[in-house]
Motif scaffolding. Structure first.
Motif, PDB file in Angstrom:
ATOM      1  N   ALA A  49       0.838  -1.209   0.000  1.00 49.99           N
ATOM      2  CA  ALA A  49       0.000   0.000   0.000  1.00 49.99           C
ATOM      3  C   ALA A  49       0.870   1.255   0.000  1.00 49.99           C
ATOM      4  O   ALA A  49       0.580   2.220  -0.722  1.00 49.99           O
ATOM      5  CB  ALA A  49      -0.940  -0.006   1.208  1.00 49.99           C
ATOM      6  N   GLY A  50       1.930   1.241   0.786  1.00 52.54           N
ATOM      7  CA  GLY A  50       2.832   2.395   0.826  1.00 52.54           C
ATOM      8  C   GLY A  50       3.483   2.660  -0.526  1.00 52.54           C
ATOM      9  O   GLY A  50       3.623   3.803  -0.942  1.00 52.54           O
ATOM     10  N   LEU A  51       3.850   1.598  -1.218  1.00 53.11           N
ATOM     11  CA  LEU A  51       4.529   1.746  -2.513  1.00 53.11           C
ATOM     12  C   LEU A  51       3.582   2.073  -3.662  1.00 53.11           C
ATOM     13  O   LEU A  51       3.931   2.854  -4.550  1.00 53.11           O
ATOM     14  CB  LEU A  51       5.295   0.464  -2.855  1.00 53.11           C
ATOM     15  CG  LEU A  51       6.531   0.166  -2.020  1.00 53.11           C
ATOM     16  CD1 LEU A  51       7.062  -1.226  -2.352  1.00 53.11           C
ATOM     17  CD2 LEU A  51       7.609   1.228  -2.250  1.00 53.11           C
ATOM     18  N   PHE A  52       2.391   1.484  -3.660  1.00 55.23           N
ATOM     19  CA  PHE A  52       1.553   1.546  -4.858  1.00 55.23           C
ATOM     20  C   PHE A  52       0.234   2.303  -4.711  1.00 55.23           C
ATOM     21  O   PHE A  52      -0.368   2.662  -5.716  1.00 55.23           O
ATOM     22  CB  PHE A  52       1.263   0.127  -5.360  1.00 55.23           C
ATOM     23  CG  PHE A  52       2.510  -0.648  -5.655  1.00 55.23           C
ATOM     24  CD1 PHE A  52       3.371  -0.245  -6.674  1.00 55.23           C
ATOM     25  CD2 PHE A  52       2.845  -1.767  -4.919  1.00 55.23           C
ATOM     26  CE1 PHE A  52       4.530  -0.944  -6.941  1.00 55.23           C
ATOM     27  CE2 PHE A  52       3.999  -2.484  -5.180  1.00 55.23           C
ATOM     28  CZ  PHE A  52       4.854  -2.068  -6.203  1.00 55.23           C
ATOM     29  N   ALA A  53      -0.233   2.517  -3.498  1.00 54.65           N
ATOM     30  CA  ALA A  53      -1.524   3.182  -3.332  1.00 54.65           C
ATOM     31  C   ALA A  53      -1.361   4.700  -3.479  1.00 54.65           C
ATOM     32  O   ALA A  53      -0.363   5.265  -3.044  1.00 54.65           O
ATOM     33  CB  ALA A  53      -2.129   2.841  -1.976  1.00 54.65           C
ATOM     34  N   TRP A  80      -4.039   6.828   0.829  1.00 56.29           N
ATOM     35  CA  TRP A  80      -3.901   5.371   1.003  1.00 56.29           C
ATOM     36  C   TRP A  80      -2.438   4.977   1.092  1.00 56.29           C
ATOM     37  O   TRP A  80      -2.068   4.082   1.854  1.00 56.29           O
ATOM     38  CB  TRP A  80      -4.606   4.623  -0.125  1.00 56.29           C
ATOM     39  CG  TRP A  80      -6.067   4.873  -0.076  1.00 56.29           C
ATOM     40  CD1 TRP A  80      -6.801   5.601  -0.970  1.00 56.29           C
ATOM     41  CD2 TRP A  80      -6.974   4.451   0.937  1.00 56.29           C
ATOM     42  NE1 TRP A  80      -8.119   5.645  -0.571  1.00 56.29           N
ATOM     43  CE2 TRP A  80      -8.242   4.946   0.593  1.00 56.29           C
ATOM     44  CE3 TRP A  80      -6.844   3.710   2.097  1.00 56.29           C
ATOM     45  CZ2 TRP A  80      -9.376   4.722   1.371  1.00 56.29           C
ATOM     46  CZ3 TRP A  80      -7.970   3.476   2.875  1.00 56.29           C
ATOM     47  CH2 TRP A  80      -9.218   3.979   2.507  1.00 56.29           C
ATOM     48  N   GLY A  81      -1.589   5.624   0.296  1.00 55.83           N
ATOM     49  CA  GLY A  81      -0.153   5.361   0.377  1.00 55.83           C
ATOM     50  C   GLY A  81       0.408   5.779   1.730  1.00 55.83           C
ATOM     51  O   GLY A  81       1.197   5.055   2.335  1.00 55.83           O
ATOM     52  N   THR A  82      -0.027   6.947   2.196  1.00 56.02           N
ATOM     53  CA  THR A  82       0.399   7.419   3.517  1.00 56.02           C
ATOM     54  C   THR A  82      -0.051   6.443   4.604  1.00 56.02           C
ATOM     55  O   THR A  82       0.724   6.098   5.500  1.00 56.02           O
ATOM     56  CB  THR A  82      -0.172   8.826   3.795  1.00 56.02           C
ATOM     57  OG1 THR A  82       0.294   9.714   2.777  1.00 56.02           O
ATOM     58  CG2 THR A  82       0.259   9.337   5.156  1.00 56.02           C
ATOM     59  N   GLY A 116      -0.559   3.322   4.230  1.00 58.86           N
ATOM     60  CA  GLY A 116       0.289   2.136   4.098  1.00 58.86           C
ATOM     61  C   GLY A 116       1.615   2.298   4.814  1.00 58.86           C
ATOM     62  O   GLY A 116       2.071   1.389   5.520  1.00 58.86           O
ATOM     63  N   TRP A 117       2.254   3.468   4.641  1.00 55.24           N
ATOM     64  CA  TRP A 117       3.531   3.717   5.326  1.00 55.24           C
ATOM     65  C   TRP A 117       3.330   3.793   6.835  1.00 55.24           C
ATOM     66  O   TRP A 117       4.159   3.291   7.608  1.00 55.24           O
ATOM     67  CB  TRP A 117       4.196   4.993   4.808  1.00 55.24           C
ATOM     68  CG  TRP A 117       4.694   4.875   3.408  1.00 55.24           C
ATOM     69  CD1 TRP A 117       4.326   5.626   2.337  1.00 55.24           C
ATOM     70  CD2 TRP A 117       5.658   3.934   2.905  1.00 55.24           C
ATOM     71  NE1 TRP A 117       4.986   5.207   1.201  1.00 55.24           N
ATOM     72  CE2 TRP A 117       5.816   4.175   1.521  1.00 55.24           C
ATOM     73  CE3 TRP A 117       6.396   2.897   3.487  1.00 55.24           C
ATOM     74  CZ2 TRP A 117       6.677   3.424   0.730  1.00 55.24           C
ATOM     75  CZ3 TRP A 117       7.259   2.154   2.685  1.00 55.24           C
ATOM     76  CH2 TRP A 117       7.386   2.425   1.326  1.00 55.24           C
TER      77      TRP A 117
END
Length: 174
Positions: free
Chosen positions: A51-55, A59-61, A63-64
């Motif tokens: 999620a961090g890499l691809f969202a 959503w990416g945030t 994920g991280w």
């Protein structure tokens, strides 16, 4: 600490035995097996990293944040398991239902529950409309650990508190 654990076992033992023994059904075996897998560190770290890499965007945030929360929350889990070891329920109640190779390391707190709440809390904060979907998943992970005889209810409650509070703290940083 062992006296405290004995008192706690007297209080929560009946609830543990009820979930572990009376709920034992084939359909629940499958559901809780899936939920247990979802609470594992490998799954939580992998999904969070993806999620961090691809969202996109929030959503990416999330994920991280989830990745950091899962990683950081396992430090206090490891410390607690070493400094205040607690026997697993199947070691206290020999009649408990367990898998083929039940865990023998200390029970408190539940690492799976910690990971599930650490992973899902950032996504619930990113989109509160997902709370009715994601909160039952996290609670299901906690129940799966009781169902399989690996944790007492207080182990999972502590894991839920630890995972979600770590995620909240991480959200202030990331």
């Amino acid at each position: 600490m062992s006296r405290f654990y004995r008192i706690l076992e007297q209080v929560e033992g009946p609830l543990f035995l009820h979930v572990n023994m009376r709920w034992n059904r084939e359909v629940l075996n499958r559901l809780f097996f899936l939920l247990t897998l979802m609470g594992g560190a490998t799954f939580c770290l992998g999904v969070s990293l993806a999620a961090g890499l691809f969202a996109p965007g929030a959503w990416g945030t999330a994920g991280w944040q989830a990745l950091a929360a899962v990683a950081f929350s396992h430090l206090p889990v490891a410390i607690a398991k070493r400094s205040a070891p607690r026997r697993r329920p199947h070691q206290v109640y020999p009649q408990a239902n367990t898998g083929k190779r039940p865990l023998q390391d200390p029970s408190f707190p539940s690492g799976h529950t910690t990971a599930a709440f650490a992973m899902l809390t950032p996504w619930m904060m990113a989109e509160p409309l997902l709370i009715p979907l994601l909160l039952p998943v996290a609670i299901g992970v906690a129940l799966s650990r009781i169902y399989f005889g690996l944790h007492f209810p207080s182990d999972t409650a502590a894991g839920a508190l630890l995972g979600s509070s770590t995620a909240l703290l991480v959200s202030l940083w990331i």
